[in-house]
Design a protein around this motif. Structure first.
Motif, PDB file in Angstrom:
ATOM      1  N   TYR A  86       0.832  -1.204  -0.049  1.00 23.95           N
ATOM      2  CA  TYR A  86      -0.108   0.001  -0.092  1.00 23.95           C
ATOM      3  C   TYR A  86       0.727   1.299  -0.051  1.00 23.95           C
ATOM      4  O   TYR A  86       0.690   2.079  -0.646  1.00 23.95           O
ATOM      5  CB  TYR A  86      -0.840   0.092   1.237  1.00 23.95           C
ATOM      6  CG  TYR A  86      -1.749   1.415   1.134  1.00 23.95           C
ATOM      7  CD1 TYR A  86      -2.793   1.732   0.577  1.00 23.95           C
ATOM      8  CD2 TYR A  86      -1.089   2.364   2.457  1.00 23.95           C
ATOM      9  CE1 TYR A  86      -3.497   2.886   0.666  1.00 23.95           C
ATOM     10  CE2 TYR A  86      -2.073   3.392   2.248  1.00 23.95           C
ATOM     11  CZ  TYR A  86      -3.016   3.877   1.379  1.00 23.95           C
ATOM     12  OH  TYR A  86      -3.767   4.964   1.605  1.00 23.95           O
ATOM     13  N   PHE A  87       1.682   1.259   0.888  1.00 23.97           N
ATOM     14  CA  PHE A  87       2.661   2.436   0.903  1.00 23.97           C
ATOM     15  C   PHE A  87       3.556   2.743  -0.319  1.00 23.97           C
ATOM     16  O   PHE A  87       3.651   4.091  -0.773  1.00 23.97           O
ATOM     17  CB  PHE A  87       3.817   2.295   2.056  1.00 23.97           C
ATOM     18  CG  PHE A  87       3.066   2.501   3.505  1.00 23.97           C
ATOM     19  CD1 PHE A  87       2.102   3.506   3.867  1.00 23.97           C
ATOM     20  CD2 PHE A  87       3.371   1.596   4.456  1.00 23.97           C
ATOM     21  CE1 PHE A  87       1.477   3.280   4.929  1.00 23.97           C
ATOM     22  CE2 PHE A  87       2.768   1.525   5.567  1.00 23.97           C
ATOM     23  CZ  PHE A  87       1.871   2.553   6.022  1.00 23.97           C
ATOM     24  N   ALA A  88       3.685   1.843  -1.017  1.00 25.15           N
ATOM     25  CA  ALA A  88       4.600   1.793  -2.401  1.00 25.15           C
ATOM     26  C   ALA A  88       3.562   2.251  -3.480  1.00 25.15           C
ATOM     27  O   ALA A  88       3.974   3.279  -4.259  1.00 25.15           O
ATOM     28  CB  ALA A  88       4.996   0.359  -2.866  1.00 25.15           C
ATOM     29  N   GLU A  89       2.292   1.910  -3.236  1.00 24.26           N
ATOM     30  CA  GLU A  89       1.236   2.634  -4.275  1.00 24.26           C
ATOM     31  C   GLU A  89       1.167   4.118  -3.937  1.00 24.26           C
ATOM     32  O   GLU A  89       0.662   4.794  -4.949  1.00 24.26           O
ATOM     33  CB  GLU A  89       0.123   1.832  -3.992  1.00 24.26           C
ATOM     34  CG  GLU A  89      -0.050   0.524  -4.437  1.00 24.26           C
ATOM     35  CD  GLU A  89      -1.484  -0.167  -4.250  1.00 24.26           C
ATOM     36  OE1 GLU A  89      -1.580  -1.325  -4.651  1.00 24.26           O
ATOM     37  OE2 GLU A  89      -2.237   0.365  -3.688  1.00 24.26           O
ATOM     38  N   LYS A  90       1.322   4.417  -2.683  1.00 25.13           N
ATOM     39  CA  LYS A  90       1.385   5.916  -2.422  1.00 25.13           C
ATOM     40  C   LYS A  90       2.870   6.727  -2.611  1.00 25.13           C
ATOM     41  O   LYS A  90       2.908   7.961  -2.099  1.00 25.13           O
ATOM     42  CB  LYS A  90       0.787   6.153  -0.875  1.00 25.13           C
ATOM     43  CG  LYS A  90      -0.403   5.626  -0.683  1.00 25.13           C
ATOM     44  CD  LYS A  90      -1.723   6.456  -1.493  1.00 25.13           C
ATOM     45  CE  LYS A  90      -3.075   5.910  -1.673  1.00 25.13           C
ATOM     46  NZ  LYS A  90      -3.862   6.712  -2.498  1.00 25.13           N
ATOM     47  N   GLY A  91       3.675   6.015  -3.239  1.00 22.57           N
ATOM     48  CA  GLY A  91       5.015   6.579  -3.273  1.00 22.57           C
ATOM     49  C   GLY A  91       6.065   6.699  -2.067  1.00 22.57           C
ATOM     50  O   GLY A  91       6.776   7.443  -2.067  1.00 22.57           O
ATOM     51  N   LYS A  92       5.527   5.968  -1.062  1.00 21.49           N
ATOM     52  CA  LYS A  92       6.135   5.819   0.128  1.00 21.49           C
ATOM     53  C   LYS A  92       7.116   4.607   0.007  1.00 21.49           C
ATOM     54  O   LYS A  92       6.310   3.503   0.338  1.00 21.49           O
ATOM     55  CB  LYS A  92       5.499   5.952   1.247  1.00 21.49           C
ATOM     56  CG  LYS A  92       4.254   7.137   1.402  1.00 21.49           C
ATOM     57  CD  LYS A  92       5.225   8.633   1.059  1.00 21.49           C
ATOM     58  CE  LYS A  92       4.335   9.687   1.116  1.00 21.49           C
ATOM     59  NZ  LYS A  92       5.077  11.066   1.145  1.00 21.49           N
ATOM     60  N   ASP A  93       8.378   4.400   0.061  1.00 21.96           N
ATOM     61  CA  ASP A  93       9.095   3.177   0.370  1.00 21.96           C
ATOM     62  C   ASP A  93       9.528   2.940   1.670  1.00 21.96           C
ATOM     63  O   ASP A  93      10.027   3.919   2.460  1.00 21.96           O
ATOM     64  CB  ASP A  93      10.492   3.404  -0.670  1.00 21.96           C
ATOM     65  CG  ASP A  93       9.979   3.365  -2.076  1.00 21.96           C
ATOM     66  OD1 ASP A  93       9.189   2.730  -2.481  1.00 21.96           O
ATOM     67  OD2 ASP A  93      11.005   4.002  -2.942  1.00 21.96           O
ATOM     68  N   VAL A  94       9.282   1.812   2.082  1.00 18.97           N
ATOM     69  CA  VAL A  94       9.568   1.614   3.456  1.00 18.97           C
ATOM     70  C   VAL A  94      11.070   0.926   3.742  1.00 18.97           C
ATOM     71  O   VAL A  94      11.538   0.686   2.359  1.00 18.97           O
ATOM     72  CB  VAL A  94       8.625   0.287   4.153  1.00 18.97           C
ATOM     73  CG1 VAL A  94       7.288   0.905   4.173  1.00 18.97           C
ATOM     74  CG2 VAL A  94       8.757  -0.914   3.345  1.00 18.97           C
ATOM     75  N   ALA A  95      11.813   0.979   4.791  1.00 21.97           N
ATOM     76  CA  ALA A  95      13.163   0.694   5.065  1.00 21.97           C
ATOM     77  C   ALA A  95      13.318  -0.786   4.541  1.00 21.97           C
ATOM     78  O   ALA A  95      14.438  -0.986   4.067  1.00 21.97           O
ATOM     79  CB  ALA A  95      13.549   1.144   6.193  1.00 21.97           C
ATOM     80  N   SER A  96      12.419  -1.485   4.862  1.00 25.11           N
ATOM     81  CA  SER A  96      12.644  -3.144   4.464  1.00 25.11           C
ATOM     82  C   SER A  96      11.470  -3.977   4.719  1.00 25.11           C
ATOM     83  O   SER A  96      10.456  -3.370   5.329  1.00 25.11           O
ATOM     84  CB  SER A  96      13.619  -3.743   5.640  1.00 25.11           C
ATOM     85  OG  SER A  96      13.398  -3.562   6.988  1.00 25.11           O
ATOM     86  N   VAL A  97      11.274  -4.906   4.204  1.00 29.10           N
ATOM     87  CA  VAL A  97      10.127  -5.893   3.960  1.00 29.10           C
ATOM     88  C   VAL A  97      10.426  -7.096   4.622  1.00 29.10           C
ATOM     89  O   VAL A  97      11.337  -7.783   4.268  1.00 29.10           O
ATOM     90  CB  VAL A  97       9.484  -5.885   2.671  1.00 29.10           C
ATOM     91  CG1 VAL A  97       8.100  -6.716   2.479  1.00 29.10           C
ATOM     92  CG2 VAL A  97       9.250  -4.415   1.973  1.00 29.10           C
ATOM     93  N   LYS A  98       9.514  -7.570   5.307  1.00 28.26           N
ATOM     94  CA  LYS A  98       9.778  -9.033   6.000  1.00 28.26           C
ATOM     95  C   LYS A  98       9.614  -9.973   4.943  1.00 28.26           C
ATOM     96  O   LYS A  98       8.648 -10.403   4.230  1.00 28.26           O
ATOM     97  CB  LYS A  98       8.752  -9.290   6.981  1.00 28.26           C
ATOM     98  CG  LYS A  98       8.876 -10.611   7.869  1.00 28.26           C
ATOM     99  CD  LYS A  98      10.189 -10.286   8.849  1.00 28.26           C
ATOM    100  CE  LYS A  98      10.638 -11.265   9.692  1.00 28.26           C
ATOM    101  NZ  LYS A  98       9.579 -11.177  10.855  1.00 28.26           N
ATOM    102  N   ASP A  99      10.857 -10.927   4.709  1.00 28.73           N
ATOM    103  CA  ASP A  99      10.659 -12.066   3.768  1.00 28.73           C
ATOM    104  C   ASP A  99      10.118 -13.033   4.391  1.00 28.73           C
ATOM    105  O   ASP A  99      10.087 -13.449   5.611  1.00 28.73           O
ATOM    106  CB  ASP A  99      12.378 -12.508   3.651  1.00 28.73           C
ATOM    107  CG  ASP A  99      13.132 -11.616   2.803  1.00 28.73           C
ATOM    108  OD1 ASP A  99      12.569 -10.735   1.977  1.00 28.73           O
ATOM    109  OD2 ASP A  99      14.334 -11.748   2.727  1.00 28.73           O
TER     110      ASP A  99
END
Length: 335
Positions: A104-117
Motif C-alpha cells: 500500500y505504501f509503495a502505491e502511495k509513493g512511500k518506500d519503507v526501509a525493509s520488508v519481511k521476507d
C-alpha cells in the motif's frame, strides 16, 4: 423607611461577605485550567500497529488502505485519526514491514526501509487486535479502527483489551492475537531480545506507525514544576518491567533520580494512577499514551491537573542516550 434601609444594608453586607468568600464560584478559580494553561515539553515514542507474519498480505493491505483512505471518516469517530500521516506511517526502520503494508505504501509513493521476507502467506481468518487498558488511547482508537475495517471490508477485526505493549507482543507470539498496538521502543526491545525480553520475538512485522505517544508526567500539585521536584515524592511509574516503567526509568535517570530510592515508587496502570491522584494517595504519575488520554481527561473533570515539563538540557541528554525518543510539545488546551 427605616425598615427598608435596614433591609438594604443587610443585603449589601451579605453580598460583601459572599464576594470575599468567592460567592457562588466552585472555588477552583483559574487553577481549574491546570495543565491547559501552558505548553508542556516532553519526549515521545511512536504508537505502532504490528501483525503476525502469517496474516495474509491481502488482509493487511485491506486494513492499512481502508484506514488511510478514510482518514476523515475515522477522525470523526476518534481525534487520533487526525494524526494519521503516510510519511510517519512508513517511517519505521527498526523492524521490517509486512508485505501487505509495504504494498500500500509503495502505491502511495512511500518506500519503507525493509520488508519481511516470507511474511503474508498464511490463511485468512478473523483477526483479533490486542490494544491496551479500557481507559487508554490504544483501546479507544483500536476499537474505532477495528469497527471501521470490519464494516467496510471483507476482513473481520475485533479489538480486545490487554496489558499493553509487552503483553501484546507476547500474545501475538503465542497466536492469541494477530494484530497489536505497541510502543516503538518496546517493539524494538522485543524484536532484538533486549530489556523487557529475555530472548528475541521476531515472528511479527510492522503494519504502520499511527501517532506519537507522549511521556506525560501528571500531578495535581502545582508546586511540582520540574522532574527534579519529583525527588522524594510518591510517584506511579507503571507496572514494573512495563514500557511505561522503562520510560520513567529513562526520564528520571536523565535527572539523576534513582527510580527505586530517589522517589517512593508506586506501580500502577493509567486508571489506577488517575484514581490515586484523585484521592491524594500519590503525588504524580507517568502516563505514556497519545494525548489527550482518557484517564487524564476524566481526572481533569474532578480536580486541576498539571503536566510536568522536561527542560531542554535534560531532553537533549535523554535523546542522545536513547535515540528512539523524539522531542515533543503537548500544546496548551489539550486538557
Amino acid at each position: 423607611m427605616k425598615k427598608i434601609l435596614s433591609l438594604l444594608l443587610a443585603v449589601m453586607m451579605m453580598v460583601t461577605v459572599l464576594a470575599a468568600c468567592g460567592g457562588g464560584n466552585s472555588g477552583s478559580g483559574d487553577a481549574g485550567n491546570g495543565a491547559a494553561a501552558v505548553d508542556t515539553n516532553t519526549v515521545a515514542v511512536g504508537a505502532v500497529v504490528i501483525a503476525r507474519d502469517d496474516v495474509p498480505e491481502d488482509d493487511i493491505y485491506a486494513f492499512v488502505s481502508t484506514i488511510f483512505e478514510n482518514k476523515d471518516a475515522i477522525t470523526e469517530q476518534h481525534a487520533k485519526g487526525g494524526e494519521l500521516d503516510l510519511d510517519f506511517a512508513s517511517s519505521v526502520t527498526s523492524v521490517p514491514y509486512h508485505p501487505g503494508a509495504a504494498k500500500y505504501f509503495a502505491e502511495k509513493g512511500k518506500d519503507v526501509a525493509s520488508v519481511k521476507d516470507g511474511a503474508g502467506t498464511g490463511s485468512s481468518k478473523a483477526l483479533t487486535f490486542g490494544t491496551g487498558g479500557e481507559s487508554g488511547t490504544y483501546y479507544g482508537f483500536g476499537g474505532v479502527l477495528s469497527s471501521y475495517v470490519s464494516n467496510n471490508t471483507g476482513v473481520s477485526v475485533t479489538a480486545v483489551t490487554s496489558g499493553g505493549s509487552k503483553a501484546n507482543i507476547e500474545d501475538l507470539a503465542a497466536g492469541d492475537v494477530q494484530l497489536a498496538f505497541v510502543q516503538s521502543d518496546v517493539m524494538s526491545y522485543g524484536y532484538n531480545g533486549e530489556r523487557l525480553f529475555d530472548s528475541k520475538v521476531d515472528n511479527f512485522s510492522v503494519v504502520a506507525a499511527l501517532y506519537m505517544e507522549q511521556v506525560q508526567i501528571v500531578t495535581t500539585n502545582p508546586d511540582i514544576k520540574s522532574v527534579a521536584d519529583l525527588a522524594g515524592k510518591s510517584v506511579s511509574i507503571g507496572d514494573r518491567g512495563s514500557g511505561v516503567w522503562f520510560n520513567a526509568v529513562d526520564v528520571l535517570g536523565a535527572y539523576g533520580i534513582d527510580p527505586d530510592t530517589g522517589i517512593s515508587p508506586v506501580y500502577q496502570g493509567f486508571s489506577d494512577s488517575a484514581d490515586s491522584l484523585k484521592d491524594g494517595k500519590i503525588d504524580a504519575a507517568f502516563v505514556v499514551a497519545g494525548a489527550p488520554t482518557t484517564a487524564i481527561v476524566d481526572l481533569a473533570t474532578a480536580k486541576p491537573v498539571y503536566l510536568v515539563s522536561l527542560d531542554e538540557e535534560h531532553t537533549s541528554n535523554l535523546l542522545a542516550a536513547s535515540p528512539y525518543y523524539s522531542a515533543y510539545t503537548i500544546p496548551a488546551g489539550t486538557y
